[in-house]
Design a protein around this motif. Sequence first.
Motif, short mmCIF file in Angstrom:
data_model
loop_
_atom_site.label_atom_id
_atom_site.label_comp_id
_atom_site.label_asym_id
_atom_site.label_seq_id
_atom_site.Cartn_x
_atom_site.Cartn_y
_atom_site.Cartn_z
N TYR A 49 0.82 -1.02 -0.09
CA TYR A 49 -0.02 -0.02 -0.06
C TYR A 49 0.79 1.33 0.08
O TYR A 49 1.89 1.47 0.79
N ARG A 87 -7.33 5.79 2.28
CA ARG A 87 -8.00 5.54 3.63
C ARG A 87 -8.93 6.48 3.97
O ARG A 87 -8.83 7.71 4.13
N TYR A 156 -7.34 1.02 -4.39
CA TYR A 156 -7.84 0.22 -3.16
C TYR A 156 -8.61 1.06 -2.23
O TYR A 156 -8.08 2.20 -2.07
N HIS A 158 -9.56 1.42 1.82
CA HIS A 158 -9.00 1.04 3.15
C HIS A 158 -10.26 1.93 4.02
O HIS A 158 -9.99 2.98 4.35
N ASP A 160 -11.68 3.50 7.35
CA ASP A 160 -11.14 3.57 8.65
C ASP A 160 -12.15 4.18 9.62
O ASP A 160 -12.72 5.40 9.28
N SER A 208 -9.62 -3.73 2.70
CA SER A 208 -9.35 -3.78 4.15
C SER A 208 -9.97 -2.78 4.70
O SER A 208 -10.50 -1.70 4.34
N SER A 210 -10.01 -0.85 9.50
CA SER A 210 -9.55 -0.89 10.58
C SER A 210 -10.79 -1.12 11.59
O SER A 210 -11.76 -0.96 11.32
N THR A 330 -0.28 4.01 8.91
CA THR A 330 -1.55 4.32 8.21
C THR A 330 -1.54 5.83 8.42
O THR A 330 -2.61 6.60 7.96
#
Length: 412
Positions: A49, A87, A156, A158, A160, A208, A210, A330
């Motif tokens: 990433y 993110r 992608y 992610h 959070d 993904s 968190s 991150t």
Amino acid sequence: MKLPLFLLPILGALAQANPITSQASSWPYAPFTTSGRDIKNSLGQTVNYAGVNWPGAADVMIPEGLQYQSVKTIMSKIKSLGMNVIRLTYAIEMIDDIYGNVDSSLKTAFIQALGQTNGTKVLKQVLAANPSFTEKTTRLQVFDAIAAEAATQNIYIHLDNHVSKGEWCCSHTDGNAWFGDTYFNVANWKRGLAYMASHAASWPAFTSMSLRNELRTTADGTGDNWVSWYANMIPAADGIHKANTSPLIFFSGLSYDTQLATIVNGNDIGNGTHFSKSSHSYANKIIWELHNYQNSATNCNDIKGSLRNQGYNAMEGDSAAVNKAPVLLTEFGFDQNTGSQSVYAQCIEDYLTTLPGGPGGWMQWVVSGSYYIREGGEDKDESWGLLNHDWSNWRNQTAVDYTKSFVKKTLG
């Protein structure tokens, strides 16, 4: 070809039914798993990433910048840096509103956060920049649109969970600090994580998510201990995996996510319990995440030493790291006007790109040139933002050149 939004839930359901066969033949070659220190895609290839934070968890609970630029334009800016992940932050309050049948339309969200006059003004700007939205578009549908554009541009997602109550993060006194804090309803948090894991199954770019951003002590000094961390984080991760077996699950640590060594090294958490990654059915989905903002540091060896001691030894082949898994930074960042040439910035790049076994992943804070509202200040400028105030161009070319170089060294 860009997929119509109405098809995404159907595709998500198919992916859940048979994730390997339904997704392995095309990008993002998900679901991802872990193998030692590395992330692997469904073809067995190592994935890394290199990306940026796109906040969407503050008072409005809508991803920032859309009054100035379209989703497509912002995503294209990110893509132009060579980045492959965002993110995307969100607040549990957004899911609470859904469960409570509270109107979460763009119109309501902006007026509640900014007032009738300014909220209406910014809403009109958002709709002008993003004509596919209407004032009845919901906050979650904006997230859907970002996810769809991410899939189009092969970036992608992610997810959070940044806060429970939608507001600027983070402090000891904001009510979002620790399990059971003023706004941190644990049951609602677990429900929200599972909801987003299930909902995001319809996003092809989703890889993904968190558990929680920057756990920390509360205003009265309670919390921030491993026993409570373990008692809450494990059931939450279980809930995510039950709702959706596909995404990688990122575990953050204590003290604003600067401490994970106790868990990585399998030490006693304080009551005779030891975290054992292998005891979980989703052992090959676990990722460790850390944050670092040692901006004033003047010695690179000190920065590297602190990262290693906080949990990065899991990436360095240290035998003490019994729970080996990928470690991702991150959040890290600096003032774009002055910080890219600092010892701190140069050291972070050097450390992550020269780790034994290959570079480590990261997500820079932050893409935002400005915020709808931050700590009471409307249209607040962000000097740490890669983009300028109206999100139309880079804030500082020297700083962006640093980021481009970092991306290239990380992804090859």
